[in-house]
Design a protein around this motif. Structure first.
Motif, PDB file in Angstrom:
ATOM      1  N   GLY A  25     -45.461  26.181 -35.983  1.00 23.31           N
ATOM      2  CA  GLY A  25     -46.490  25.490 -36.742  1.00 23.31           C
ATOM      3  C   GLY A  25     -46.030  24.700 -37.934  1.00 23.31           C
TER       4      GLY A  25
ATOM      5  N   GLN B  55     -49.959  24.189 -38.787  1.00 23.35           N
ATOM      6  CA  GLN B  55     -50.551  24.502 -37.483  1.00 23.35           C
ATOM      7  C   GLN B  55     -50.152  23.491 -36.407  1.00 23.35           C
ATOM      8  OE1 GLN B  55     -53.270  24.187 -40.238  1.00 23.35           O
ATOM      9  NE2 GLN B  55     -52.082  25.969 -40.852  1.00 23.35           N
ATOM     10  N   GLU B  56     -48.951  22.924 -36.546  1.00 21.74           N
ATOM     11  CA  GLU B  56     -48.464  21.966 -35.550  1.00 21.74           C
ATOM     12  C   GLU B  56     -48.121  22.683 -34.245  1.00 21.74           C
ATOM     13  OE1 GLU B  56     -45.201  19.926 -37.465  1.00 21.74           O
ATOM     14  OE2 GLU B  56     -46.373  19.698 -39.307  1.00 21.74           O
ATOM     15  N   GLN B  57     -48.127  21.950 -33.138  1.00 23.42           N
ATOM     16  CA  GLN B  57     -47.970  22.570 -31.825  1.00 23.42           C
ATOM     17  C   GLN B  57     -46.660  22.227 -31.128  1.00 23.42           C
ATOM     18  OE1 GLN B  57     -51.391  22.683 -29.242  1.00 23.42           O
ATOM     19  NE2 GLN B  57     -52.812  22.423 -30.949  1.00 23.42           N
TER      20      GLN B  57
ATOM     21  N   SER C  91     -43.957  26.857 -26.500  1.00 27.37           N
ATOM     22  CA  SER C  91     -44.754  25.729 -26.979  1.00 27.37           C
ATOM     23  C   SER C  91     -45.080  24.813 -25.803  1.00 27.37           C
ATOM     24  CB  SER C  91     -43.999  24.943 -28.055  1.00 27.37           C
ATOM     25  OG  SER C  91     -43.751  25.743 -29.192  1.00 27.37           O
TER      26      SER C  91
ATOM     27  N   GLY D 169     -50.392  17.574 -32.985  1.00 26.37           N
ATOM     28  CA  GLY D 169     -51.452  18.455 -33.475  1.00 26.37           C
ATOM     29  C   GLY D 169     -51.330  18.664 -34.963  1.00 26.37           C
TER      30      GLY D 169
END
Length: 253
Positions: free
Chosen positions: A32, A36-38, A73, A224
């Motif tokens: 993240g 909160q990156e994907q 991921s 994201g």
């Protein structure tokens, strides 16, 4: 470029193959990245490589976000960090940005060391020369973060400008970093400082001004995240790429 400036560092990416690891480090991993990156960042050529333009000796860096299952991921990408660092000067990056809901490319700078405060971030500063999100692809945003002014407090100095061809043509993104001032611009070959995006003066934040130490440059595409993913991720856009023709750093003679 004015004669008063001297180019002290550059990468022009004029070959086919891997990134010059004498000039760049890579972040690796997922989790993240605090936003909160994907994506999972890798150092693979699939995510960051140099390619010559067709029928040309001129090349560019490709940072490519991909939809693929990798280390728990669903997406991969790359985040490059310059091994060189500087205090004051002019950073210029000629880049063409991606488009697609869920992407979050950036050209930015972070400090080499923790010189101030109890936390590396935000106490030691962050300079966001260019950020863009794929659901609003022609809005170019610049921001500054310090202990007193940052997005966790919703107090960071930030501004956006409209650039109608940011995703179809190469633009020059500039940071002018002086002792008492940070200024960011977007332009092109005919007028590199065409639009001022943001100016932040030491007088606005003089008690917590951390921009007097060495910083390094970062180039990345996130997928994201709290901003980039605010309207979801269009999984049909991948692979998606940011193309960077060159990165130049100047300092006063």
């Amino acid at each position: 470029m004015k004669a008063d400036w001297e180019r002290v560092w550059e990468d022009n990416f004029d070959w086919n193959g891997g990134v010059d690891k004498n000039k760049w480090d890579f972040d690796n991993g997922g989790g993240g990245w605090g936003n909160q990156e994907q994506q999972f960042y890798t150092a693979r050529n699939e995510n960051a490589r140099c390619e010559l333009f067709p029928n040309s000796a001129n090349g560019r860096l490709i940072i490519e976000a991909r939809k693929e299952n990798f280390e728990n991921s669903r997406f991969t990408s790359a985040r490059l960090k310059s091994k060189a660092s500087w205090t004051y000067g002019r950073l210029q990056v000629r880049a063409k940005l991606p488009t697609g809901r869920g992407l979050w490319p950036a050209i930015w700078m972070l400090p080499v060391a923790q010189s101030y405060g109890s936390q590396y971030w935000p106490d030691n500063g962050e300079i966001d020369v260019m950020e863009q999100v794929g659901f609003d692809p022609n809005r170019i945003v610049s921001s500054v973060h310090t202990k007193a002014n940052n997005h966790m407090l919703n107090s960071q100095p930030t501004n956006g400008v409209q650039v109608s061809d940011a995703t179809t043509n190469f633009k020059i993104y500039t940071l002018d970093w002086n002792v008492n001032k940070l200024e960011m611009f977007v332009g092109d070959e005919g007028n590199p400082l065409g639009q001022r995006i943001l100016v932040w003066d030491k007088q606005n934040d003089w008690t917590k001004w951390p921009f007097d130490k060495p910083f390094f440059a970062l180039l990345n595409i996130a997928v994201g995240g709290s901003w980039g993913g605010a309207k979801g991720i269009d999984e049909g856009i991948f692979p998606a790429r940011m193309e960077i023709d060159w990165v130049h750093y100047y300092q006063w003679r």
